[in-house]
Enzyme design. Structure first.
Site, PDB file in Angstrom:
ATOM      1  N   GLU A 157       0.817  -1.207   0.000  1.00 23.96           N
ATOM      2  CA  GLU A 157       0.000   0.000   0.000  1.00 23.96           C
ATOM      3  C   GLU A 157       0.855   1.263   0.000  1.00 23.96           C
ATOM      4  OE1 GLU A 157      -3.234  -0.390   2.849  1.00 23.96           O
ATOM      5  OE2 GLU A 157      -3.781  -2.337   2.035  1.00 23.96           O
ATOM      6  N   GLU A 172      -4.526  -8.598  -1.756  1.00 20.67           N
ATOM      7  CA  GLU A 172      -4.780  -8.725  -0.307  1.00 20.67           C
ATOM      8  C   GLU A 172      -6.208  -8.270  -0.108  1.00 20.67           C
ATOM      9  OE1 GLU A 172      -2.156  -6.578   2.652  1.00 20.67           O
ATOM     10  OE2 GLU A 172      -4.122  -6.029   3.464  1.00 20.67           O
TER      11      GLU A 172
END
Ligand SMILES: *C1O[C@H](CO)[C@@H](O)[C@H](O)[C@H]1NC(C)=O
Ligand SMILES: *[C@@H]1O[C@H](CO)[C@@H](O)[C@H](O)[C@H]1NC(C)=O
Ligand SMILES: *[C@@H]1O[C@H](CO)[C@@H](O)[C@H](O)[C@H]1NC(C)=O
Ligand SMILES: *[C@@H]1O[C@H](CO)[C@@H](O)[C@H](O)[C@H]1NC(C)=O
Length: 539
Positions: A217, A337
């Site tokens: 991220e 994810e």
């Protein structure tokens, strides 16, 4: 630059995601029939045989939970989900520093740690030791849960020994390991690859067949540690990693996935992804992004059953696919994810029967819309969204995943409601694939349909022609009193549980009487193998 069209899409997604649903009042008592149309002549697409994959969070290292990966019971559970990927990543991955441990292994330990054949995977950990470890793990669970919400962002060391345990677990479970490298090790503006080089060297010396990611991220690096890495720079960092990987013979054919970007909630995230793909897209084997429906801290049961919340994924997938089609057309896209609720999951929701609505719908929608792999956060070791609990007992989403693996093949079929949204409001959701051909007990041309009924009433699936040979796999809460919040699950009325730590129960369906309607009871989900479908797409 954002085009007017993508801006429009973005706005629509934002509105949809924040809108909220009100349940339509229930009208009748007799199951209402919703008509569905299935296209059996050709498939929409084929997803990866590893479509349903799992993750371990890098925080496991901080929790000293890696030893659990030597558990025979956990390996038994993981192996039943193969083929699949095992992704080791998450926020913690950007704080991992490799240090080869000089402590020499005993030769016994060594053979245990680096198996060359599947035989070496037997008896990894004596049962007595395993039980002790599990006990210790369960005792410290409350402490770990407390820290889940404010993970400390301190560096943590990974040793060669830890890598061995991780690789051995993946290898012995038949899962392919994907390791997330630390992208926050930087000099000036570039990624500093010197520590990764040492780690790669170690893995190459062991001839580990594994794949790689870099950064988790990256859109929130500034928020987390005050470092801003533009997408274009991260793309260049991936180029650097690609070159580095190819200096090792072992990694000549290794794969590289990224950028593991958060879901496109904000336009700057879309912009970052574009920039990244423009400079680094060509060295990627798949584009990865993350998705959670809701915030674990304040999620509600209503959200887990809301068609609107489930549909919010549609927009997100469209946004991502659009960017990919523009910058790296044809590149595979993965949910790298994903789970129900971020922040470790939602208590009493992400780890109970009700979580299955989000999980099964995500699997159905993703395959239908063109996502190639979906990596579930996590297999074990989180606060609430894990598949296997702190005692290493499977939770409802584990059983759901297991049944999905066994019955659902890679070819995706198009099934849609015939009578649009009238009277249904998206509460009965149906997906269809060719039946997994490795399930040899089913006929060629068979299809597997899976359905979830979000409403408080039973529903009937109206389908094509006479279907005389349908095997039902109906999942219901294992504990009637706990209902949707049950941590166990029944398959066709039978509680699902492991036979022993090396044996899973046989997943058996139940034939529906000929001509019997397909009724999906309220608040349940189910799989149906239609044996006589004779779908040309599946022959
Ligand atoms: C589930 O089935 C019940 C009973 O037929 C029905 O009332 C309800 O609308 C269905 N849910 C959805 C979401 O269709
Ligand atoms: C490495 O793993 C991949 C994925 O599991 C597999 O396709 C490939 O054959 C393996 N390579 C070697 C050399 O074992
Ligand atoms: C990697 O494989 C390619 C062919 O597949 C070969 O040309 C190249 O030399 C190999 N590189 C290394 C470092 O072994
Ligand atoms: C799936 O079927 C529906 C109804 O027949 C159709 O409108 C839709 O375009 C189809 N989707 C695809 C991707 O072919």
């Amino acid at each position: 630059m954002t085009s007017p069209l993508s801006l429009l899409l973005w706005l629509r997604c934002s509105v949809l995601a924040t809108g909220f649903l009100v349940f339509a009042p229930d009208s009748g008592t007799r199951p209402e029939s919703v008509q569905f149309k299935a296209e059996l002549a050709r498939s929409l697409r084929t997803v990866s045989p590893r479509f349903l994959s799992v993750a371990l969070d890098a925080s496991l290292l901080r929790q000293k939970g890696l030893d659990l990966l030597r558990s025979q019971k956990l390996i038994t559970l993981a192996k039943a989900l193969s083929p699949g990927y095992l992704r080791f990543g998450g926020t913690g991955a950007d704080f991992i520093v490799f240090e080869q441990n000089d402590r020499p292994f005993s030769s016994h330990e060594n053979s245990c740690m680096s198996p060359k054949t599947q035989d070496d995977c037997l008896s990894l950990l004596p049962l007595k030791l395993e039980n002790m470890l599990v006990h210790k793990w369960r005792m410290q669970a409350p402490h770990l849960l407390k820290n889940e919400f404010n993970k400390d962002l301190q560096n943590i060391t990974i040793t060669g020994e830890s890598l061995d345990i991780l690789y051995t677990f993946a290898h012995c479970s038949g899962l392919h390991l994907i390791f997330g490298l630390n992208a926050l090790l930087r000099k000036d503006h570039e990624w500093d690859s010197s520590n990764a080089q040492k780690l790669l060297q170690y893995c190459a010396s062991k001839q580990y067949n594994m794949s790689w990611e870099l950064g988790n991220e990256p859109n929130s690096f500034r928020h987390k540690v005050g470092i801003k890495v533009p997408g274009t720079q991260l793309g260049k960092d991936f180029q650097q990693l690609y070159s580095l990987l190819h200096t090792f013979r072992t990694f000549n054919h290794t794969k590289l996935y990224g950028p593991d970007i958060g879901q496109p909630r904000r336009r700057r995230i879309v912009t970052m992804l574009k920039g990244f793909l423009q400079t680094g897209g060509d060295v990627l084997d798949a584009v990865t992004w993350h998705h959670y429906y809701v915030n674990g801290r304040n999620a509600t049961p209503e959200e887990f059953l809301s068609p609107k919340v489930l549909d919010s994924l549609v927009c997100r997938i469209k946004q991502i696919l659009k960017v990919v089609a523009k910058t790296v057309p044809g590149k595979k896209v993965w949910l790298g994810e994903t789970s129900s609720a971020y922040g470790g999951g939602a208590p009493d929701l992400s780890n109970t029967f009700i979580a299955g609505f989000m999980w099964l719908d995500k699997l159905g929608l993703s395959a239908k819309m063109g996502i190639d792999v979906v990596i579930r956060q996590v297999l074990v070791g989180a606060a609430y969204y894990q598949l296997v609990d702190w005692s290493l007992d499977p939770l409802p989403d584990y059983w759901l995943s297991l049944i999905y693996k066994q019955l659902v093949g890679t070819k995706v079929l198009n099934v849609s409601t015939a009578d649009s949204d009238k009277g249904n409001e998206g509460t009965l959701r149906v997906y269809m694939h060719c039946t997994n051909p490795t399930s040899e007990i089913y006929r060629k041309g068979a299809v597997t349909m899976f359905a979830l009924n979000l409403s408080t009433q039973d529903k009937e699936i109206g389908l094509f022609d006479p279907f005389n040979n349908i095997i039902q796999f109906l999942l219901q809460p294992g504990d009637i009193e706990e209902g949707l919040h049950s941590q166990s699950v029944k398959l066709n009325g039978q509680l699902l549980k492991m036979v022993d730590h090396k044996t899973l129960p046989v997943i058996k369906g139940e034939a529906l009487p000929a001509g019997h309607p397909i009724i999906v009871p309220a608040h349940t989900y189910a799989f149906y193998v239609v044996q006589d479908a004779n779908a040309p797409a599946c022959l």
